[in-house]
Design a protein around this motif. Structure first.
Motif, PDB file in Angstrom:
ATOM      1  N   ASP A   1     -11.342  13.685  -6.280  1.00 12.90           N
ATOM      2  CA  ASP A   1     -10.819  12.994  -7.473  1.00 12.90           C
ATOM      3  C   ASP A   1      -9.838  11.900  -7.043  1.00 12.90           C
ATOM      4  N   LYS A   2      -9.891  10.785  -7.793  1.00 12.47           N
ATOM      5  CA  LYS A   2      -8.969   9.674  -7.547  1.00 12.47           C
ATOM      6  C   LYS A   2      -7.783   9.796  -8.501  1.00 12.47           C
TER       7      LYS A   2
ATOM      8  N   GLU B   1      -7.002   9.947  -3.055  1.00 13.73           N
ATOM      9  CA  GLU B   1      -8.178  10.799  -3.302  1.00 13.73           C
ATOM     10  C   GLU B   1      -7.834  12.221  -2.891  1.00 13.73           C
TER      11      GLU B   1
END
Length: 1026
Positions: free
Chosen positions: A196-197, A191
């Motif tokens: 955001d992943k 992450e």
């Protein structure tokens, strides 16, 4: 806990303020993709409007959705109930909030107007659009190619392209899976700081390009929604030659600002990256990450070789205020370098404000129709102004271009209510074209305008107007009934039935007038009389035929003109005036008042005395009566005549009145003694008379009237032993004590008669001779004693005597004789004895000789002048000295500090022959008696041609109030006891006791002061000289 409480209180106060201003906000939450007719909320309950009773409203409560014409609302509201429902329009959060960050909340806003005006509220409703899992996460491409060097170490990581999911939160990307990894590769998810992943491929075993240079797998991405959505992509891994150094950025994070009007090709920023390798492995290639939005990729260009970012297309801050550019730099190796470029687009005032009009009153063909009776603050429309620019460039003000009876009242930010600010008037303005202007605060400012048409509906709001609000009319009195006076007219600004006017008389109009309701002609229906009423004030009404009708009034003044139809009127038919008899000539007797009900010359009255009258005059204008004569009540008590009053009319009128003038008495007559008739009379009093017995009655009369004629008696002298007393009112002299031997003889009482006149009373005195004895054996002797003392002339005493006067010398001689020698006393005694034995004829001759040696007293010098003998007879038996006896009665005001001893002195001569009394002319002396009164002049005779008393009054001698009756010269007395021996111890200065007849007299001046009577003091002085 305190912070939460404070926040709660602040929120409550803010809600109260918003409620008072008529503007409220309400938030609801709604999920996207909801079907049609789903209930979202109930404004009636949520705004607590159910507490307002319907009976207090002019019209039922109404909820009206305010939206821009042409927009398709996502919700609808029931106007009667306030319930909010979804519509058939699709609620797509990803479409509504396409330009919003992925992590931001999405709102949909509408406004609702709550009517009628009594409870008007403008409610802003904000719908929070909740996201649902209606989008599956997708990779940028269905096939992902990645190159991994063959020398990658175990657990080496290589970034894979991230999947994108338009949904947010748990509905967004949550997990990645590697399918058919063949145990050579693994997958891990990290992450980023932005949340955001990012998927990363992990090398789990050593690679050998020569053994196998390509591996094909699948990558699956899943979101966390329910139901869960996923997608897959083919992952093709190529094993590449070794390149063991990756590029490095000089700056990993760069933030730049660029104006939105920057031209295409403008440099945004220059990225710098280096690689330790050489050759082809050192060649760096720059490119945007697949996480960069499509808008950013469209607007910006990245030079893959130099790393220069430039503007590719024109920027628009209003479309996207900022852009995140994730730039990757790779040398062909497995791990590219990362640099984040944040581009902030600064605002330029390039957008004009927009004006959005949402009508509260439904327009007809684009025009709002508003009654001219619309109340103040009637809401017409909601005006919303917006500007896509930011800060000052986006701050918008809204106003109208000219003065109109409407105003814009702010309710929310950049939202205004258009409402009436003044009462409308159809007659003055029938239509308003309101130009709305919106201007921002940019430099230079940009503005926008919009027109809004309002038509005013006519109402019956104009009352009739009189051409003259005050109507003044003049009409002569005694008019004929039905006389037309004037025509009253009024106008009405309305038209048609509303302008038809009827005329009426007000409730205060008198019955003497009539007004024609159609023509407005005013007539006098009765005969008018100015003397009864000169002016008539009343109102007339003008009433139109509108519904409801309007009425206006005007004031009418009718002035009745005078005609000479009234005679002058005296205030009394007969006038009686009372004037004092001492009123001077031409003084004011009285005032005659005359009135005439007429006006002007008809009421100008002139007064005159009927027939010829020389005794009185009257002022023709003022009516003041004045005498031309001097009054004397004793001569005439009243006067009667008639006065005529005549007005100044063309045909004059007149009237008369009787006037009687009564003369009021003034104290101008002093009392006059009737009894005793003379100072020479006497009364016998028996020694045996009991105390309290009336021995004599003094009677005096006064020609005045009233209090001026009221007489009070008193004894002012001669009663030294207090043997007698007098009753004040009746004049009765009574014996006070029992007579003793010492009381025998002649007693001479000085009796004063004083009236009660004001301001000064008048008085007179008389000598009452009372002879105390058993009988009158020798009347001649008594008469001789009585007459004996009336032989001395009378003079006035003065306060200060001149040292050179004969009187002063005489007093000095007498003092010297009395105090001098015994010889002088002996001579006096022998002379007295000789005188008593003289024959009557010798005594008469002596008296005549004495009288010829005296002159009349001089009243001016206030002193008595004694004439000496020219020759002295040297007869042995004749008296050689002069006998001088006189009585002085002095009256002075005891309480007058300014009197300085001035006194009124009456000098009574003692030795005067009775035969000489006929020498005075009594006919020249004015009488004070009435015609029918007895003639008392015979009792008062004098040998002197001058009045017997000289009076010095305290006020001028011509004042009637100070006239004192002149006493006769014989008002003197001598007390003599011929029976008893001489008594030198007697305290009565008015009496002289003698041993035998003839009597020897002694020269002895004696002063007697009696008790003050009527604020005056009296003194009696007796002096005898032998």
């Amino acid at each position: 806990m305190d912070l939460l409480s404070g926040t709660y209180i602040f929120a409550v106060l803010l809600a109260c303020v918003v409620f008072q201003s008529g503007a409220q906000e309400k938030n609801y939450t709604v999920r996207e993709e909801m079907p049609e007719n789903v209930l979202i909320g109930d404004l009636l309950k949520d705004l607590n409007l159910s507490l307002i009773p319907d009976k207090s409203l002019t019209s039922p409560m109404q909820f009206k959705l305010v939206y821009k014409t042409g927009d398709v609302p996502l919700i609808r509201i029931e106007e009667g109930t306030g319930e909010i429902f979804t519509t058939g329009a699709r609620i797509d959060r990803e479409k509504l909030c396409a330009g919003i960050m992925l992590d931001a909340r999405c709102f949909y806003e509408v406004e609702v107007a709550v009517l009628p005006d009594e409870i008007f509220r403008l409610v802003k409703i904000r719908f929070l659009i909740e996201d649902i899992n209606d989008n599956a996460p997708l990779f940028p491409a269905t096939v992902i190619n990645i190159s991994i060097p063959e020398n990658s170490a175990i657990n080496s990581r290589y970034a894979l392209p991230a999947a994108v999911d338009p949904d947010i939160g748990i509905n967004g990307v949550q997990n990645y899976q590697l399918i058919k990894g063949q145990n050579i590769f693994g997958l891990d998810v990290i992450e980023t700081p932005e949340g955001d992943k990012m998927p990363q491929l992990i090398v789990q075993k050593e690679l050998d390009r020569e053994e196998k240079d390509t591996y094909v797998m699948k990558v699956k991405v899943e979101d966390g929604g329910f139901p869960q959505r996923s997608s897959t992509a083919i992952l093709q891994v190529s094993v590449a030659d070794t390149n063991d150094n990756r590029p490095v950025f000089k700056e990993n994070e760069i933030e730049v600002s660029i104006p939105e009007n920057a031209p295409v090709g403008t440099s945004v920023t220059q990225l710098h990256a280096t690689d330790a390798d050489i050759g082809e492995n050192a060649k760096i290639h720059f490119y945007f990450s697949n996480l960069v939005s499509n808008i950013a990729k469209r607007l910006f260009h990245l030079n893959t070789t130099t790393g220069l970012i430039t503007v590719k297309e024109p920027l628009d801050r209003e479309e996207a205020p900022s852009h995140k550019l994730l730039v990757l730099a790779t040398d062909g190796g497995s791990m590219p370098a990362r640099a984040m470029v944040l581009v902030n687009v600064t605002d330029i005032n390039d957008n004009v404000p927009s004006i959005d009009i949402r009508y509260i009153i439904n327009p007809t063909n684009g025009t709002v129709v508003l009654s001219e009776n619309a109340p103040l603050n009637t809401k017409v429309a909601l005006i919303t102004v917006t500007d896509k620019d930011a800060d000052h460039n986006g701050r918008v003000t809204c106003f109208t271009d000219h003065e109109v009876p409407f105003r814009l009242r702010p309710v929310f930010s950049n939202q205004f209510l258009l409402e009436t600010a003044a009462y409308l008037d159809y007659e003055s303005t029938r239509e308003y074209a309101i130009k709305l202007l919106a201007a921002d605060a940019g430099k230079p400012p940009l503005n926008q305008s919009s027109m809004l048409l309002i038509k005013v509906k006519d109402e019956n709001d104009n009352a009739p107007v009189f051409t003259q609000p005050f109507i003044s009319i003049s009409v002569p009195e005694n008019n004929s009934p039905g006389t037309q006076l004037t025509k009253i007219s009024a106008t009405d600004a309305d038209s048609g039935q509303n302008a038809e006017i009827s005329y009426l008389l007000g409730i205060d109009a008198p019955s003497e007038f009539n007004l024609d309701h159609r023509t407005g002609i005013l007539t006098a229906v009765k005969k008018l009389d100015r003397e009864k009423q000169e002016k008539y004030y009343f109102t007339v009404l003008a009433k139109d035929n509108g519904i409801p009708s309007l009425i206006t009034n005007a004031t009418v003044l009718v002035t009745v003109l005078d005609q000479n139809d009234n005679s002058p009127i005296f205030t009394h038919n007969e006038y009686n005036f009372y004037v004092p008899e001492n009123l001077p000539r031409h003084g004011t007797v009285g005032l005659i008042t005359v009135t005439d009900p007429d006006y002007g010359e008809n009421s100008a009255v002139t007064l005159s005395i009927v027939e010829v009258n020389d005794e009185f005059t009257i002022d023709p204008q003022t009516g003041v009566i004045r005498p031309n004569i001097s009054f004397d009540r004793e001569k005439q008590e009243s006067y009667t005549f008639y006065v005529k009053a005549e007005d100044g009319g063309r045909v004059s009128r007149s009237s008369t009145a009787k006037v009687t003038i009564n003369v009021v008495d003034v104290n101008d007559n002093k009392p006059v003694f009737v009894v005793p008739p003379s100072n020479y009379s006497y009364e016998l009093v028996l020694p045996s008379t009991s105390p309290g017995t009336v021995v004599f009655q003094v009677v005096a009369i006064d020609n005045d009237t009233g209090m001026n004629a009221e007489i009070r008696y008193s004894i002012v002298g001669g009663n030294a032993n207090g043997l007698f007393m007098i009753e004040q009112i009746s004049g009765n002299i009574t014996l006070k004590e029992k007579c003793i031997v010492a009381d025998l003889g002649l007693h001479r009482l000085v009796v004063k008669a004083k009236d009660l006149g004001q301001p000064d009373s008048l008085f007179n005195v008389v000598i009452v001779n009372l002879f105390v004895n058993e009988s009158v054996t020798n009347a001649t002797l008594i008469n001789e004693l009585v007459h004996k003392s009336i032989e001395t002339p009378v003079t006035q005493n003065v306060e200060t005597t001149d040292a050179s006067s004969p009187t002063s010398d005489y007093v000095k001689i007498m003092v010297a004789i009395v105090a001098g020698t015994i010889t002088v006393v002996l001579v006096i005694f022998i002379t007295a004895v000789v005188r008593c034995r003289q024959s009557p004829h010798l005594k008469a001759a002596q008296k005549n000789k004495q009288n010829s040696e005296w002159v009349t007293p001089n009243p001016e010098n206030r002193q008595m002048i004694m004439m000496k003998k020219k020759k002295k007879k040297k007869k042995k038996n004749a008296p050689k000295n002069l006998l001088l006896n006189f009585v002085t009665i002095e009256e002075a005001k005891a309480d007058d500090a300014d009197n300085d001893g001035n006194s009124v002195t009456l000098d009574l001569p003692i030795e005067l022959e009775e035969q000489t009394m006929g020498k005075y002319n009594w006919g020249t002396t004015p009488t004070t008696f009435k015609p029918d009164s007895p003639d008392l002049a015979r009792h008062y005779k004098s040998a002197s041609p001058q009045p017997a008393f000289q009076i010095q009054p305290e006020t001028p001698l011509n004042s009637k109030h100070h006239i004192i009756q002149e006493l006769p010269l014989d008002n003197t007395f001598v007390a003599c006891d011929s029976i008893s021996k001489c008594s030198s111890s007697s305290s009565d200065p008015y009496s002289v006791s003698e041993c035998s007849y003839p009597v020897t007299t002694f020269k002895a001046p004696v002063s007697v002061h009696v008790r003050p009577t009527d604020s005056r003091t009296s003194a009696i002085e007796i002096c005898s000289e032998i």
